[in-house]
Write a protein that holds these residues in place. Sequence first.
Motif, PDB file in Angstrom:
ATOM      1  N   ARG A  34       2.100   5.204   0.966  1.00  0.00           N
ATOM      2  CA  ARG A  34       1.791   5.708   2.324  1.00  0.00           C
ATOM      3  C   ARG A  34       0.610   6.506   2.348  1.00  0.00           C
ATOM      4  O   ARG A  34       0.125   6.751   3.641  1.00  0.00           O
ATOM      5  CB  ARG A  34       2.811   6.915   2.288  1.00  0.00           C
ATOM      6  CG  ARG A  34       4.272   6.191   2.532  1.00  0.00           C
ATOM      7  CD  ARG A  34       5.269   7.092   2.735  1.00  0.00           C
ATOM      8  NE  ARG A  34       6.546   6.588   2.849  1.00  0.00           N
ATOM      9  CZ  ARG A  34       7.815   7.140   3.164  1.00  0.00           C
ATOM     10  NH1 ARG A  34       7.872   8.504   3.510  1.00  0.00           N
ATOM     11  NH2 ARG A  34       8.843   6.496   3.161  1.00  0.00           N
ATOM     12  N   SER A  86      -5.177  -1.434  10.713  1.00  0.00           N
ATOM     13  CA  SER A  86      -5.532  -0.605   9.738  1.00  0.00           C
ATOM     14  C   SER A  86      -4.161  -0.272   9.024  1.00  0.00           C
ATOM     15  O   SER A  86      -4.340  -0.153   7.751  1.00  0.00           O
ATOM     16  CB  SER A  86      -6.145   0.590  10.383  1.00  0.00           C
ATOM     17  OG  SER A  86      -7.181   0.331  11.111  1.00  0.00           O
ATOM     18  N   TRP A  87      -3.196   0.025   9.817  1.00  0.00           N
ATOM     19  CA  TRP A  87      -1.767   0.308   8.973  1.00  0.00           C
ATOM     20  C   TRP A  87      -1.442  -0.774   8.061  1.00  0.00           C
ATOM     21  O   TRP A  87      -1.006  -0.420   7.091  1.00  0.00           O
ATOM     22  CB  TRP A  87      -0.978   0.577  10.195  1.00  0.00           C
ATOM     23  CG  TRP A  87       0.473   0.825   9.767  1.00  0.00           C
ATOM     24  CD1 TRP A  87       1.582   0.147   9.765  1.00  0.00           C
ATOM     25  CD2 TRP A  87       1.033   2.094   8.993  1.00  0.00           C
ATOM     26  NE1 TRP A  87       2.687   0.768   9.328  1.00  0.00           N
ATOM     27  CE2 TRP A  87       2.443   1.947   8.655  1.00  0.00           C
ATOM     28  CE3 TRP A  87       0.358   3.323   8.932  1.00  0.00           C
ATOM     29  CZ2 TRP A  87       2.797   3.209   8.114  1.00  0.00           C
ATOM     30  CZ3 TRP A  87       1.025   4.308   8.137  1.00  0.00           C
ATOM     31  CH2 TRP A  87       2.282   4.116   8.170  1.00  0.00           C
ATOM     32  N   ARG A  88      -1.618  -2.050   8.477  1.00  0.00           N
ATOM     33  CA  ARG A  88      -1.088  -3.047   7.795  1.00  0.00           C
ATOM     34  C   ARG A  88      -2.210  -3.576   6.653  1.00  0.00           C
ATOM     35  O   ARG A  88      -1.821  -4.240   5.747  1.00  0.00           O
ATOM     36  CB  ARG A  88      -1.102  -4.356   8.692  1.00  0.00           C
ATOM     37  CG  ARG A  88       0.061  -4.253   9.458  1.00  0.00           C
ATOM     38  CD  ARG A  88       0.038  -5.462  10.558  1.00  0.00           C
ATOM     39  NE  ARG A  88       1.382  -5.559  11.348  1.00  0.00           N
ATOM     40  CZ  ARG A  88       1.545  -6.608  12.315  1.00  0.00           C
ATOM     41  NH1 ARG A  88       0.743  -7.234  12.569  1.00  0.00           N
ATOM     42  NH2 ARG A  88       2.541  -6.276  12.961  1.00  0.00           N
ATOM     43  N   GLY A  89      -3.402  -2.801   6.567  1.00  0.00           N
ATOM     44  CA  GLY A  89      -4.192  -2.918   5.198  1.00  0.00           C
ATOM     45  C   GLY A  89      -5.288  -3.994   5.773  1.00  0.00           C
ATOM     46  O   GLY A  89      -6.173  -4.272   4.777  1.00  0.00           O
ATOM     47  N   ALA A 120      -6.154   4.774   5.879  1.00  0.00           N
ATOM     48  CA  ALA A 120      -6.711   3.788   6.699  1.00  0.00           C
ATOM     49  C   ALA A 120      -6.476   4.060   8.224  1.00  0.00           C
ATOM     50  O   ALA A 120      -7.268   3.510   8.975  1.00  0.00           O
ATOM     51  CB  ALA A 120      -5.892   2.612   6.562  1.00  0.00           C
ATOM     52  N   LEU A 121      -5.630   5.114   8.665  1.00  0.00           N
ATOM     53  CA  LEU A 121      -5.547   5.227  10.051  1.00  0.00           C
ATOM     54  C   LEU A 121      -6.509   6.389  10.629  1.00  0.00           C
ATOM     55  O   LEU A 121      -6.287   6.756  11.748  1.00  0.00           O
ATOM     56  CB  LEU A 121      -3.951   5.771  10.335  1.00  0.00           C
ATOM     57  CG  LEU A 121      -2.889   4.641  10.251  1.00  0.00           C
ATOM     58  CD1 LEU A 121      -1.679   5.218  10.509  1.00  0.00           C
ATOM     59  CD2 LEU A 121      -3.529   3.583  11.671  1.00  0.00           C
ATOM     60  N   ARG A 180      -2.166   4.142   3.405  1.00  0.00           N
ATOM     61  CA  ARG A 180      -2.025   3.698   5.082  1.00  0.00           C
ATOM     62  C   ARG A 180      -2.550   4.922   5.779  1.00  0.00           C
ATOM     63  O   ARG A 180      -3.134   4.572   6.902  1.00  0.00           O
ATOM     64  CB  ARG A 180      -0.675   3.635   5.235  1.00  0.00           C
ATOM     65  CG  ARG A 180      -0.010   2.209   4.896  1.00  0.00           C
ATOM     66  CD  ARG A 180       1.385   1.903   5.277  1.00  0.00           C
ATOM     67  NE  ARG A 180       1.815   0.672   4.849  1.00  0.00           N
ATOM     68  CZ  ARG A 180       3.105  -0.212   5.066  1.00  0.00           C
ATOM     69  NH1 ARG A 180       3.511   0.719   6.195  1.00  0.00           N
ATOM     70  NH2 ARG A 180       3.115  -1.233   5.201  1.00  0.00           N
ATOM     71  N   ARG A 206       0.718  -1.350  -0.014  1.00  0.00           N
ATOM     72  CA  ARG A 206       0.064  -0.042  -0.028  1.00  0.00           C
ATOM     73  C   ARG A 206       0.933   0.907  -0.043  1.00  0.00           C
ATOM     74  O   ARG A 206       2.086   1.244   0.560  1.00  0.00           O
ATOM     75  CB  ARG A 206      -0.864  -0.030   1.103  1.00  0.00           C
ATOM     76  CG  ARG A 206      -1.819  -1.045   1.286  1.00  0.00           C
ATOM     77  CD  ARG A 206      -2.715  -1.379   2.382  1.00  0.00           C
ATOM     78  NE  ARG A 206      -3.105  -0.024   2.926  1.00  0.00           N
ATOM     79  CZ  ARG A 206      -4.015   0.195   3.767  1.00  0.00           C
ATOM     80  NH1 ARG A 206      -4.611  -0.779   4.431  1.00  0.00           N
ATOM     81  NH2 ARG A 206      -4.441   1.356   4.266  1.00  0.00           N
TER      82      ARG A 206
END
Length: 143
Positions: free
Chosen positions: A10, A103-106, A16-17, A13, A8
């Motif tokens: 940046r 969330s950070w990891r997808g 997603a956060l 990511r 993903r």
Amino acid sequence: MVTGKIVRSRGARARALLAPLGTAAVVGAATVFVSAVDPNEPGHYPTCPFLMLTGLYCPGCGGLRAVYALAHGDPVTALGLNPFVVVLVPVLVVLWGRWALRSWRGASFNGKSIHTAYIWIFLALMIAFWVARNVPFGEFLAP
């Protein structure tokens, strides 16, 4: 070559956060408000409707005062006001951390990241606390 990992950007990511960070911001702002506006002073917050209608303590009674005590570095007082909330705070922090990391990891937060048994255990403990703080032998649990 990437094998089995989600790649993903940046920007993706960061997007997603947004939900976990937004939640943290709202909870942080609410905590700052409660730490600034003393719930021990009458008239600052509404009375618990369950307490007002029944004369019994709900599982959350004393929770605002416990958060106020925690925010002011007094965990002993907080435990005396609402031990359930005090124990719940680190659990919620860990769950929030798992959510942010996923969330950070997808990985999507699909509700299956918390096992159903844990939800039932939480509900059983909450109901037991609710009952215990309203019977004579559990008076020490009342705020």
